[in-house]
Design a protein around this motif. Sequence first.
Motif: not given
Lengths: 509, 508
Positions: A71-73, A183, A187, A196, A214
Amino acid sequence: MMIETLIAVTLVGALVTFVAPNRIAGKLAFAISLVPAGLSLWLFAAFDGSGNALLDGDLAFESRAEWLQFGDYAISWFVGLDGISLPLVVMTTILTTLAIVSSWTPIDERESQFYGLLLFIEANLIGVFAALDFFLWFVFWEAVLIPMYLLIGVWGGPRRKYAAIKFFVYTNVASLLMFGSFIALVFGLGDSVTSFALPEIATAMLDGGPEGFLGVGGTSLASIVFVAMFVGFAVKVPVVPFHTWLPDAHVEAPTPASVLLAGVLLKMGTYALLRFNFTMFPDQVEAYAVPIAAIAVISVIYGAMLALAQTDLKRIVAYSSVSSMGYVILGLIAYTQFGVGGATFQMVSHGLISGLMFMAVGVVYNATHTRMVTDMSGLADRMPVAVGILVAGAFGYMGLPLMSGFAAEFYIFFGAFGSDLLAYSQVFTVLAMFGIVIVAGYLLFALQRTVFGPYHLETDYEVNHAPLHDVAPMFVLLGLIILLGVAPDLILEMITDAVDPIIANGGEL
Amino acid sequence: MAVLELPEWAALAPALILFGTAMALFIIDSISPRSTNRELLAGTATVGSLASLAVAVWFIAAGVGAPGFEGRGVIELFDGQLVVDQMALYFTMIVAIVTALVSVASYDYLQDHTYQAEYYSLIMLAATGMATMATANSLVTIFIALELSSLPSYALVAILKDNRGSVEAGLKYFLIGALSSAIFVYGISLVYGATGSLQLDAIAAVLQAGDADAFGGLLGLGILMLIGGFAFKTASVPFHFWAPEAYEGAPAPISAFLSSASKAAGFVIAFRVFTTAFPLEATTEVIGIEWTWAFVILAIATMTVGNFAAATQDKVKRMLAYSSIGHAGYVLIGLAGLTTDGGEVVMGAAMMHLLVYGFMNTGAFLFVALAEHWGVGRTFEDYNGLANRAPVACFALGIFMFSLAGIPPLGGFWSKYFLFTGALQVGSTAMLVVAAALVVNSALSLYYYSRLVKAVWIEEPIVERDALAQPTALYAAIVVAAVMTVVLLPAFGPVADTASEAAATVLS
């Protein structure tokens, strides 16, 4: 590439030992473990880096390689050492070598697997202290669990199944809580973080923290993550009320596993607290200072009281770890140079002293086949050397000057007493200091009944002198304890160099 | 790159090699039908599947089927009936890996059995079918490939024909298989009726053009029936009932083969059909509801049913069978998350999970094969204390179990983690529920997986065992699977890249 070599040598050694014949496994594992021990001492001698707890500056022996992108990481192989992790790495390698020697007597079945697992744990422990990428760190962190589960479950005492599963469930659930919350934090940090790598996350945290995730706002997210991670690590440390797995695990574990469990595994918790909670969340540290200090003091006093109530020597030592780890938390929450530095020093010191104590109890048990204080007395007559070391170790625990325990506790109390961040710091410190009295109480009480007085033993075994290879590792540990007690600057200097930036960031120097 | 100068049909080489191996095995058997040369038969099957694997990996590395390379893009054959792209090659790779492991392991397992040549050639034929499933691009070729892999599978499950369980399992598998084939083919006919096409791209074109708007109900029913067909092949709820019976009764290497390779092949057609033929928005306009909902429900139901049932089993093989159903539920997340954006991440994660699963689940079933070879019983208690006698195999079993449970740092943890974050990144409430179900089920699964580890390592054996034989081939297969489960970790980078690129290609 030095750290990679260190880990690789240990891992390969573990594999070789695992498939070697049982007959030679103990000696082979010892010979293999000398390599990482020597290498880590070389790292210690060659240590030179401006790296610090905030993970900026040059970390010693740093190396980084792309691992994978999801993904983006980005996740990378990223290792390095600063003044906090290096002493712990050295302690790990030395303690493993000594633990291997101390298992020659008690371990008499499936030796190759036993020693293989010990070396496997060592490799992962080094990894935990050296990793600078969250994922890499987590891989090592969790990889410690399974071999320890097996060590307790296969070679442990009569209630080993229960203890092994309890250990596994407690620490694994804690890990998942910590993992999930971290995590969420990453995010929540949004675009400011693309990997990370711990330095990047630490910087982002100090530059303003998370935006939210979220539907949870940034500030609340940081608080939730701080608390969740604190609980996750607190189980590992362990502090009251998350300590109940520890006495079971310790009592059932075979001696060498206890040595590593108390000596190094508990430090994973405090090390992670320092590396994550106390470095990345200065605001939350301040906000939660009083409850954390209360937990620390309760751990000190309650752990010591529990130890006082035990009649099993190994349980006494096990519970005393709860109390010693309470000191570490107190030092951390003080957030002063002496407090955090002393806490790190105490991690090393307690590793050595508790290792020594577990070995000594193991030797007594091998000789008498009982650990009950009520079953024996006057052991000093029969096994003077081993018992002498047991007494010396107990003095180290009590914080006798010129032993490392004294230096560590002194720094912690000194740092905690003068803390500006922690309200009522004097009250907390004085309460915690009272713990020393109880420690001295239960140790002297136990020693007086087992070691001194007329010889008497309520088992059918003939008490013999301990063989040299049982005693030698304890001498090495005692030597190190005294060395650090006399010359704490050997490691304290690099520790304070590393912790200073955190203090400058959140507290006061 | 030499690939470019080959004729187009050469892109099918991985599947053709598998087919050729099956034929070679027939020839070997017909030359001397009475003698059974186990080395030759197992060797041929292994070499054939490894060759197929090598070609698939080479094609992936060379960029066959990856878009953006001049002259090397997605290769369409036979007017688009078959298509070779990264996803096809990726799944062919999984099938070939499992086939190779199973072939090696069967060498010892089949020691005194008859029908050895038939056994291996049936495996190779089934593998050919699965590899064809990966390339199939039209509902007809999908159906043919599905049957090509299913028919040998029925026979393989029942191949221990003196064993009641095996025959019964084969029959049950065959009956449910026939039923779901019928449902599937009926679904195809409905889709054809609604759209007038069988080829996947053509169906999509019809849907996007709005020509099928009048047949919304028909199409919806057809899609539902197609899903039933996939559910059978992947052992997902509600067509999962055959799986525990068939896995339990089949020879253990065949259980490994069906639960790993056949499942992966089932998923590849689901991935391809739903990404290519039924683009979410266009289809939703026609049938009025997003088909991802079906997979959301199936994913949650499948993983929950599988894990709860697995937790209550007394027999190891049944436990593994139900856990395999649970894992189908995890992979279904990949389909449930196929929304317009973020879908490739979660689908890539599902593909990764299938690859890791190919090693860890095959390994676990091969351990059962080893236990059957030794003649220890079927229940957890019978496995007690095996580590005393076979530490290496039991260590490998520990790796498989902890990896299946998703304990870090093993491969299974990574793919589950990617599924989890992939589901979160999609961001819908349904996917949050799915992600939560994934975590809860993984936590539950640790209970029954660790029970097996506990049995072999910690419990005392009930009966005193003599030294156990150490069959070389079975051991080799198990150790390779274990090593790969661990070694995949550092290699996760390229695997993750390949999987998500393949997913992105199909989705775009």
